[in-house]
Design a protein around this motif. Structure first.
Motif, short mmCIF file in Angstrom:
data_model
loop_
_atom_site.label_atom_id
_atom_site.label_comp_id
_atom_site.label_asym_id
_atom_site.label_seq_id
_atom_site.Cartn_x
_atom_site.Cartn_y
_atom_site.Cartn_z
N GLU A 95 0.83 -1.20 0.00
CA GLU A 95 0.00 0.00 0.00
C GLU A 95 0.87 1.25 0.00
O GLU A 95 1.85 1.35 0.73
CB GLU A 95 -0.93 -0.01 1.22
N GLY A 96 0.50 2.19 -0.85
CA GLY A 96 1.21 3.47 -0.93
C GLY A 96 2.42 3.46 -1.84
O GLY A 96 2.99 4.51 -2.12
N GLY A 97 2.82 2.28 -2.32
CA GLY A 97 3.98 2.21 -3.20
C GLY A 97 3.63 2.54 -4.63
O GLY A 97 2.48 2.42 -5.06
N ARG A 98 4.63 2.94 -5.39
CA ARG A 98 4.47 3.21 -6.82
C ARG A 98 5.66 2.62 -7.57
O ARG A 98 6.80 2.77 -7.14
CB ARG A 98 4.36 4.72 -7.11
N TRP A 99 5.35 1.98 -8.71
CA TRP A 99 6.40 1.37 -9.52
C TRP A 99 6.10 1.60 -10.99
O TRP A 99 4.95 1.78 -11.39
CB TRP A 99 6.48 -0.14 -9.25
N TRP A 112 -5.80 -13.91 -6.52
CA TRP A 112 -4.51 -13.26 -6.33
C TRP A 112 -4.40 -12.03 -7.23
O TRP A 112 -3.89 -10.99 -6.81
CB TRP A 112 -3.38 -14.23 -6.65
N VAL A 113 -4.86 -12.16 -8.47
CA VAL A 113 -4.82 -11.02 -9.40
C VAL A 113 -5.77 -9.93 -8.93
O VAL A 113 -5.44 -8.73 -8.96
CB VAL A 113 -5.17 -11.46 -10.83
N ARG A 114 -6.98 -10.33 -8.52
CA ARG A 114 -7.95 -9.34 -8.03
C ARG A 114 -7.38 -8.54 -6.87
O ARG A 114 -7.47 -7.30 -6.84
CB ARG A 114 -9.22 -10.07 -7.58
N ASP A 115 -6.77 -9.25 -5.89
CA ASP A 115 -6.23 -8.56 -4.73
C ASP A 115 -5.07 -7.64 -5.11
O ASP A 115 -4.94 -6.53 -4.58
CB ASP A 115 -5.77 -9.57 -3.68
N ALA A 116 -4.23 -8.09 -6.04
CA ALA A 116 -3.14 -7.23 -6.50
C ALA A 116 -3.69 -6.01 -7.22
O ALA A 116 -3.19 -4.89 -7.05
CB ALA A 116 -2.21 -8.03 -7.42
N GLY A 117 -4.73 -6.22 -8.01
CA GLY A 117 -5.35 -5.11 -8.73
C GLY A 117 -5.91 -4.06 -7.78
O GLY A 117 -5.78 -2.85 -8.02
N ARG A 118 -6.52 -4.50 -6.72
CA ARG A 118 -7.09 -3.55 -5.75
C ARG A 118 -6.03 -2.65 -5.14
O ARG A 118 -6.29 -1.48 -4.86
CB ARG A 118 -7.81 -4.33 -4.65
N VAL A 119 -4.83 -3.18 -4.95
CA VAL A 119 -3.75 -2.41 -4.32
C VAL A 119 -2.93 -1.62 -5.35
O VAL A 119 -2.52 -0.49 -5.08
CB VAL A 119 -2.83 -3.34 -3.51
N GLY A 122 -3.48 1.88 -10.83
CA GLY A 122 -3.16 3.30 -10.73
C GLY A 122 -1.83 3.58 -10.08
O GLY A 122 -1.41 4.75 -10.01
N ARG A 123 -1.14 2.53 -9.62
CA ARG A 123 0.16 2.70 -8.95
C ARG A 123 1.31 2.02 -9.69
O ARG A 123 2.45 2.10 -9.24
CB ARG A 123 0.08 2.17 -7.50
N VAL A 124 0.99 1.32 -10.77
CA VAL A 124 2.02 0.75 -11.63
C VAL A 124 1.73 1.15 -13.07
O VAL A 124 0.57 1.18 -13.49
CB VAL A 124 2.11 -0.79 -11.50
N GLY A 125 2.77 1.44 -13.82
CA GLY A 125 2.57 1.87 -15.20
C GLY A 125 2.32 0.71 -16.15
O GLY A 125 1.70 0.89 -17.20
N ARG A 182 -7.95 -12.71 -17.68
CA ARG A 182 -9.14 -11.84 -17.82
C ARG A 182 -9.25 -10.89 -16.64
O ARG A 182 -9.62 -9.71 -16.82
CB ARG A 182 -10.40 -12.70 -17.97
N GLU A 183 -8.93 -11.37 -15.46
CA GLU A 183 -8.98 -10.50 -14.28
C GLU A 183 -7.94 -9.39 -14.40
O GLU A 183 -8.22 -8.23 -14.07
CB GLU A 183 -8.74 -11.34 -13.03
N ALA A 184 -6.75 -9.74 -14.88
CA ALA A 184 -5.70 -8.72 -15.05
C ALA A 184 -6.14 -7.66 -16.05
O ALA A 184 -5.86 -6.46 -15.87
CB ALA A 184 -4.40 -9.38 -15.51
N ALA A 185 -6.84 -8.07 -17.10
CA ALA A 185 -7.31 -7.11 -18.11
C ALA A 185 -8.32 -6.13 -17.53
O ALA A 185 -8.42 -4.98 -17.99
CB ALA A 185 -7.91 -7.86 -19.29
N GLN A 186 -9.08 -6.56 -16.54
CA GLN A 186 -10.05 -5.66 -15.91
C GLN A 186 -9.36 -4.59 -15.06
O GLN A 186 -9.79 -3.44 -15.04
CB GLN A 186 -11.02 -6.46 -15.05
N TRP A 187 -8.28 -4.97 -14.39
CA TRP A 187 -7.62 -4.03 -13.48
C TRP A 187 -6.58 -3.15 -14.17
O TRP A 187 -6.30 -2.05 -13.72
CB TRP A 187 -6.95 -4.81 -12.33
#
Length: 381
Positions: A95-99, A112-119, A122-125, A182-187
Motif C-alpha cells: 500500500e502506498g507504493g508506486r512502480w 490473487w490477481v484481483r487482490d493485487a489489482g485492488r492495491v 493506478g500505482r504501476v505503469g 481476464r482478471e488482469a485485463a479488468q484491473w
C-alpha cells in the motif's frame, strides 16, 4: 509501515562486480535501457524470478520483491523486499507504493490477481502477467495468440484456492490461468502485457522436466527415446524468458505473447542429438514408436519429458506461433548452453537430490521397457 514488513537485502561488493561482468546477465549486443525503472516483482524467489532480479540489477534498475519472506537470498545489489501473503490477502506492505512496472510471476489463482489489482491499479505503469500456453482450449493445430482460451466450468473461479488447485491441477491449471488473464485485463486495461511461456528449462528447474534428458544422456548406455524423432518440441530457457521480460518492461511493450522456443522448428531427434553432442557420454538412442509406448502405459510429458506426439488433439501442442514474441525481441541461448549449464547445475545439487529425478523414467523401469521392446516383434535388431 511496520519495519518487519519491509527490508533491504544486498550481497557483497565482490558479488556486485561479478554481476556486472557476467556475460549471461548482460548479453553481448544488448542495448542499454533508456531509463532506470522501479520494478516490483511479485514472487521473485522461484525459478524465473531470481533471473529477472539479477538481470534487472545488472541493467541498473531498482527492484522490489513481494513475497512471504520464506526463501531469503543474497542478491548482488540492493533489493527491497516487502513481506505479505497472497493466500491470505495480506498485501498491506504494498500500500502506498508506486512502480513503473509490476511483474506477476507465480499466479494461477484469479483472486490473487484481483487482490493485487485492488492495491496496485493506478500505482504501476505496466502489469506483466506471466501466464502459460496451457491457457488454450485446444492443442489440435498450430495457432497464435488469438486462439480460443480454456473455459472455467466450476462455480466460482475466485473461490478456488491453492489447495483446490493442487487437488485438480490437470483440470484447473489452464482454465484458472485464463481466468487470471481476464482478471488482469479488468484491473490494468491500459498497461497490460501477458506472456504465455511453454515448458521452462534451465539451471534451477526443480521439476526436472527438461533436466531429465541432459542427465540421462550424460549417463550413457541404451536410452529410451520416444517416437521416431520427428515430433516437434518447444521449450524456453528460464534466463531467456526472464531477460526478455525485463526488456519488455524497458520498452513498455503491451499485448499478448507466446513465449517459447527455439526460434526455428526443432524435433525431438534434433534436441536429443544436440544435448548428447554437448554433454558427451556414450548414449545409444533406442527410438520406440508411440503406439507401443502407449500400450505399455508410458506417458508423454511425464515419463518422457518435453515430448508429446504431434497427432490428433496434440498435433499443435509444440507448434505454437511465436512470431509476435520474436518481433518483440525474444532471443534464445543455444541448446548446447542450456543443456550443459543445466547439467552442471544438477551435478552441484546434494547427493539425495541427484539420486531421484522428479520427471522421466526411473532407471529400473526404463531398463524393463527397453528389454520388452527388444523382445517384441516390432523392434529392429
Amino acid at each position: 509501515m511496520p519495519s518487519h514488513r519491509r527490508r533491504f537485502v544486498e550481497g557483497s561488493l565482490l558479488a556486485i562486480g561479478a554481476l556486472r561482468l557476467s556475460p549471461s546477465l548482460a548479453a553481448e549486443g544488448d542495448a542499454a535501457p533508456a531509463r532506470q525503472l522501479r520494478i516490483l516483482i511479485l514472487g521473485g524467489t522461484g525459478f524465473i524470478g531470481p533471473h529477472q532480479v539479477r538481470y534487472a540489477l545488472a541493467r541498473g534498475h531498482e527492484v522490489t520483491l513481494f513475497n512471504r519472506g520464506r526463501e531469503p537470498q543474497a542478491w548482488p545489489a540492493r533489493v527491497e523486499e516487502r513481506i505479505g501473503d497472497r493466500n491470505t490477502g495480506d498485501l498491506r506492505s504494498l500500500e502506498g507504493g508506486r512502480w513503473d512496472v509490476c511483474i506477476d510471476n507465480p499466479t494461477t489463482l484469479p483472486f490473487w490477481v484481483r487482490d493485487a489489482g485492488r492495491v496496485l491499479a493506478g500505482r504501476v505503469g505496466q502489469y506483466i502477467f506471466i501466464s502459460t500456453v496451457s491457457v488454450y482450449a485446444s492443442n489440435a493445430k498450430p495457432e497464435d495468440e488469438s486462439a480460443p482460451l480454456a473455459s472455467y466450468t466450476g462455480a466460482d473461479p475466485m473461490a478456488e484456492t491453492a489447495a483446490t488447485l493442487r487437488s485438480r491441477i490437470g483440470e484447473l491449471y489452464g482454465p484458472l490461468k485464463a481466468a487470471s488473464e481476464r482478471e488482469a485485463a479488468q484491473w490494468f486495461p491500459d498497461g497490460l502485457t501477458i506472456v504465455r511461456p511453454g515448458l521452462i528449462a534451465g539451471p534451477g528447474d526443480e521439476t526436472d522436466r527438461f533436466t531429465y534428458w541432459p542427465v540421462r544422456l550424460a549417463r550413457g548406455g541404451d536410452v529410451l527415446a520416444p517416437g521416431n524423432g520427428s515430433d516437434p518440441v518447444q521449450f524456453i530457457d528460464a534466463r531467456d524468458l526472464a531477460e526478455w521480460t525485463i526488456r519488455m518492461a524497458e520498452s513498455r511493450t503491451l499485448g499478448v505473447f507466446n513465449a517459447t522456443g527455439p526460434e526455428r522448428p526443432l524435433t525431438m531427434g534434433a534436441m536429443l542429438g544436440g544435448i548428447q553432442a554437448s554433454t558427451g557420454g556414450d548414449a545409444r538412442l533406442a527410438w520406440i514408436p508411440a503406439p507401443w509406448l502407449e500400450a505399455h502405459e508410458v506417458s508423454p510429458w511425464s515419463d518422457l519429458p518435453v515430448w508429446v506426439p504431434a497427432e490428433g488433439e496434440s498435433a499443435g501442442f509444440a507448434r505454437r506461433d511465436i512470431g509476435r514474441a520474436l518481433r518483440a525481441g525474444l532471443t534464445f541461448r543455444p541448446l548446447a548452453v542450456t543443456a550443459t549449464e543445466t547439467l552442471a547445475w544438477f551435478r552441484r545439487q546434494p547427493p539425495e537430490r541427484q539420486a531421484s529425478l522428479r520427471a522421466g523414467l526411473a532407471p529400473e523401469r526404463e531398463a524393463q521397457l527397453l528389454a520388452a521392446w527388444k523382445a517384441s516383434p516390432g523392434s529392429v535388431r
